[in-house]
Motif scaffolding. Structure first.
Motif, mmCIF file in Angstrom:
data_model
loop_
_atom_site.group_PDB
_atom_site.id
_atom_site.type_symbol
_atom_site.label_atom_id
_atom_site.label_comp_id
_atom_site.label_asym_id
_atom_site.label_seq_id
_atom_site.Cartn_x
_atom_site.Cartn_y
_atom_site.Cartn_z
ATOM 1 N N LEU A 82 -2.469 -15.586 34.256
ATOM 2 C CA LEU A 82 -1.834 -15.311 32.969
ATOM 3 C C LEU A 82 -2.212 -16.459 32.040
ATOM 4 C CD1 LEU A 82 1.742 -14.129 34.049
ATOM 5 C CD2 LEU A 82 -0.364 -12.810 33.870
ATOM 6 N N VAL A 83 -2.898 -16.151 30.956
ATOM 7 C CA VAL A 83 -3.527 -17.186 30.147
ATOM 8 C C VAL A 83 -2.880 -17.250 28.763
ATOM 9 C CG1 VAL A 83 -5.691 -18.044 29.215
ATOM 10 C CG2 VAL A 83 -5.679 -16.810 31.388
ATOM 11 N N ALA A 84 -2.359 -18.420 28.414
ATOM 12 C CA ALA A 84 -1.700 -18.622 27.124
ATOM 13 C C ALA A 84 -2.500 -19.539 26.216
ATOM 14 C CB ALA A 84 -0.295 -19.198 27.336
ATOM 15 N N VAL A 85 -3.792 -19.687 26.492
ATOM 16 C CA VAL A 85 -4.672 -20.538 25.685
ATOM 17 C C VAL A 85 -5.921 -19.746 25.318
ATOM 18 C CG1 VAL A 85 -3.838 -22.699 26.669
ATOM 19 C CG2 VAL A 85 -5.733 -21.503 27.766
ATOM 20 N N PRO A 86 -6.552 -20.044 24.190
ATOM 21 C CA PRO A 86 -7.756 -19.300 23.777
ATOM 22 C C PRO A 86 -8.957 -19.633 24.661
ATOM 23 C CG PRO A 86 -7.328 -21.092 22.250
ATOM 24 C CD PRO A 86 -6.148 -21.044 23.177
ATOM 25 N N ALA A 119 5.594 -12.982 34.969
ATOM 26 C CA ALA A 119 4.895 -13.567 36.103
ATOM 27 C C ALA A 119 5.365 -12.958 37.417
ATOM 28 C CB ALA A 119 5.097 -15.073 36.113
ATOM 29 N N GLN A 120 4.426 -12.863 38.349
ATOM 30 C CA GLN A 120 4.675 -12.301 39.672
ATOM 31 C C GLN A 120 4.225 -13.295 40.735
ATOM 32 O OE1 GLN A 120 2.532 -8.598 39.874
ATOM 33 N NE2 GLN A 120 3.468 -7.791 37.990
ATOM 34 N N PRO A 121 4.739 -13.163 41.965
ATOM 35 C CA PRO A 121 4.285 -14.057 43.033
ATOM 36 C C PRO A 121 2.765 -14.030 43.168
ATOM 37 C CG PRO A 121 6.210 -12.828 43.751
ATOM 38 C CD PRO A 121 5.815 -12.255 42.421
ATOM 39 N N GLY A 122 2.177 -15.208 43.322
ATOM 40 C CA GLY A 122 0.734 -15.320 43.430
ATOM 41 C C GLY A 122 0.031 -15.570 42.117
ATOM 42 N N ASP A 123 0.770 -15.615 41.001
ATOM 43 C CA ASP A 123 0.163 -15.828 39.691
ATOM 44 C C ASP A 123 -0.114 -17.313 39.443
ATOM 45 O OD1 ASP A 123 0.234 -13.152 39.091
ATOM 46 O OD2 ASP A 123 1.918 -13.278 37.685
ATOM 47 N N LEU A 124 -1.148 -17.561 38.659
ATOM 48 C CA LEU A 124 -1.395 -18.873 38.072
ATOM 49 C C LEU A 124 -1.279 -18.715 36.572
ATOM 50 C CD1 LEU A 124 -2.323 -21.859 38.165
ATOM 51 C CD2 LEU A 124 -4.684 -21.022 38.022
ATOM 52 N N VAL A 125 -0.398 -19.482 35.955
ATOM 53 C CA VAL A 125 -0.149 -19.399 34.519
ATOM 54 C C VAL A 125 -0.808 -20.596 33.845
ATOM 55 C CG1 VAL A 125 1.586 -19.186 32.713
ATOM 56 C CG2 VAL A 125 2.049 -18.259 34.993
ATOM 57 N N VAL A 126 -1.697 -20.323 32.900
ATOM 58 C CA VAL A 126 -2.469 -21.363 32.222
ATOM 59 C C VAL A 126 -1.855 -21.598 30.847
ATOM 60 C CG1 VAL A 126 -4.752 -22.084 31.457
ATOM 61 C CG2 VAL A 126 -4.523 -20.576 33.455
ATOM 62 N N ALA A 147 10.056 -16.174 39.796
ATOM 63 C CA ALA A 147 9.886 -15.660 41.149
ATOM 64 C C ALA A 147 9.193 -16.714 41.999
ATOM 65 C CB ALA A 147 9.073 -14.369 41.118
ATOM 66 N N ASP A 148 9.208 -16.508 43.317
ATOM 67 C CA ASP A 148 8.556 -17.451 44.217
ATOM 68 C C ASP A 148 7.036 -17.434 44.029
ATOM 69 O OD1 ASP A 148 11.016 -18.081 45.295
ATOM 70 O OD2 ASP A 148 10.830 -16.648 46.959
ATOM 71 N N ASP A 149 6.397 -18.538 44.394
ATOM 72 C CA ASP A 149 4.950 -18.644 44.481
ATOM 73 C C ASP A 149 4.246 -18.388 43.149
ATOM 74 O OD1 ASP A 149 2.529 -19.139 45.762
ATOM 75 O OD2 ASP A 149 2.234 -17.037 46.300
ATOM 76 N N ILE A 150 4.785 -18.950 42.075
ATOM 77 C CA ILE A 150 4.114 -18.929 40.776
ATOM 78 C C ILE A 150 3.745 -20.369 40.432
ATOM 79 C CG2 ILE A 150 4.338 -18.448 38.312
ATOM 80 C CD1 ILE A 150 6.339 -16.254 39.062
ATOM 81 N N ALA A 183 6.694 -23.013 41.184
ATOM 82 C CA ALA A 183 6.301 -23.656 42.437
ATOM 83 C C ALA A 183 5.613 -24.988 42.215
ATOM 84 C CB ALA A 183 5.391 -22.721 43.242
ATOM 85 N N GLY A 184 5.023 -25.161 41.060
ATOM 86 C CA GLY A 184 4.364 -26.416 40.742
ATOM 87 C C GLY A 184 3.702 -26.327 39.388
ATOM 88 N N LEU A 185 3.573 -27.469 38.713
ATOM 89 C CA LEU A 185 2.888 -27.528 37.425
ATOM 90 C C LEU A 185 1.797 -28.585 37.535
ATOM 91 C CD1 LEU A 185 2.708 -26.534 34.491
ATOM 92 C CD2 LEU A 185 4.244 -28.405 33.852
ATOM 93 N N VAL A 186 0.570 -28.129 37.719
ATOM 94 C CA VAL A 186 -0.577 -29.023 37.824
ATOM 95 C C VAL A 186 -0.999 -29.436 36.416
ATOM 96 C CG1 VAL A 186 -2.981 -29.227 38.553
ATOM 97 C CG2 VAL A 186 -1.326 -27.999 39.990
#
Length: 410
Positions: A146-150, A189-196, A213-216, A239-242
């Motif tokens: 899921l991408v929130a940047v251009p 967001a759903q489990p297994g997603d990476l949000v940018v 949800a878990d595992d986002i 789950a974490g913010l890298v």
């Protein structure tokens, strides 16, 4: 390049990805030209008419076509002039695809800086692929992005164009959420997603304290992410913010899994042995090059560091590099301003710029502020515009005579 990279199809052969790149670029350039920061490509389709649906005039066509041609280095193919004769997104995607078939070895990105003239930074595609491959190792098993940047800026390009291929994701596994409110993220967001995202996105996403949800997993870049924001999103169940550190000039340099950690260099980087500030990058073809970070780095180990002050005087506002000196100069050009100082607000004051202005004789404080707001609106970009003005007889200084901070007021 490693075999895993050479086996990947070029990023632009996925037509939805190329369409998203061009749509983001067109929207970004028009937003800047028209001072419409909320212009978003949303669900733009290939059938969109640049002339009739977006209303591009001849000067806008010339500008946007030139930026796109430069970004994709179309001059190597010699077909960039066709952009001026074609009027739909489909036409531009077709032209870009033909140009990239001829030459796709490098790509040009603009800095997000507000110097008035963003710097153009050319990056070799094989080096960007090298970075994407290293980033993919941080996010194994992700099922959607899921991408929130251009996608036409380097951070968005790496994460929404190159990274999905290294994660084995199809184009439909990448969803742009820039047109959605960040507060909706917990429902999207759903489990297994990476949000940018970026720091302001994550601050807004956590504002309602809705549980994820878990595992986002999330990733943040473009500006330092405040510790309070990182803590807030993890308290909501992320789950974490890298956090990724880098710049348009250098690409990514390091990452950390938590705001409590030091940054770690990406695997192909090392500290220079010459005792200077530069980093040594091992390139895919076996050569090396030196990189100059845009910030002071404080080393806590051979590959661990924290980020200090900008070396060029820039500050971050909404993920954009803003230069207070340029903003001060714009204020000094107003006939009613005798002197001015510009700073980033303290965290408790906000996340924008503030200005202290000294009026010329006979100008009242309230009247001066009333005049300055349209003045700055017409000369500065949205991130550059001070949101709080303080008027006084002289600039605030400390006991040593140096410029001092002040409490802002709207």
């Amino acid at each position: 390049m490693p075999d895993t990279v050479s086996r990947l199809a070029p990023w632009w052969t996925a037509r939805p990805a190329l369409l998203r790149f061009i749509a983001d670029l067109v929207a970004g350039e028009l937003a800047a030209l028209r001072h419409e920061p909320m212009l978003r490509p949303g669900s733009w389709s290939e059938a969109l008419s640049l002339q009739h649906d977006l209303g591009l005039d001849s000067l806008e066509f010339l500008h946007v076509a030139g930026v796109l041609a430069g970004a994709l280095q179309m001059h190597h193919s010699g077909i960039e002039d066709y952009l001026l004769a074609r009027r739909t997104l489909k036409d531009w995607v077709d032209i870009a695809e033909a140009a990239l078939q001829h030459h796709d070895r490098d790509i040009l990105f603009a800095t997000s800086g507000s110097t008035g003239h963003p710097k153009r930074c050319l990056h070799a595609l094989d080096q960007l692929e090298q970075e994407a491959q290293a980033l993919a190792a941080l996010f194994p098993g992700r099922r959607r992005l899921l991408v929130a940047v251009p996608s036409h800026h380097i951070y968005g390009f790496l994460f929404s164009q190159l990274l999905p291929r290294h994660l084995g994701l199809a184009p439909e596994g990448v969803s742009c959420i820039r047109a959605r409110l960040p507060s909706q993220l917990a429902h999207l967001a759903q489990p297994g997603d990476l949000v940018v995202g970026h720091p302001q996105f994550w601050a807004a996403a956590s504002s309602l304290r809705q549980g994820f949800a878990d595992d986002i997993l999330g990733v943040s870049s473009t500006a330092p992410c405040p510790d309070a924001v990182s803590e807030a999103v993890t308290a909501c169940g992320l789950a974490g913010l890298v956090q990724v550190y880098g710049s348009s000039e250098t690409g990514g340099l390091g990452w950390r899994a938590s705001h409590r950690d030091a940054y770690r260099l990406l695997p192909y980087l090392a500290r220079s042995t010459d005792g200077d500030r530069r980093l040594v990058r091992s390139l895919p073809d076996g050569r090396t090059e030196l990189l100059q970070p845009q910030d002071e780095l404080a080393w806590s180990g051979p590959r661990e560091f924290s980020v200090g002050a900008r070396c060029d005087g820039a500050v971050q506002v909404g993920g954009v590099n803003v230069f207070p000196a340029r903003v001060r100069q714009a204020l000094l050009e107003h006939p009613d301003v005798a002197d001015a100082a510009v700073r980033l607000m303290r965290p408790e004051e906000g996340a924008r710029l503030k200005a202290f202005v000294v009026p010329r004789d006979g100008v009242g404080g309230a009247e001066l502020v009333r005049r300055l707001r349209p003045w700055t609106d017409g000369r500065l970009t949205m991130p550059e515009r001070p949101k709080a003005f303080t008027v006084g007889a002289q600039l605030p200084r400390n006991g040593m005579g140096k410029l001092a901070d002040w409490s802002s007021n709207a």
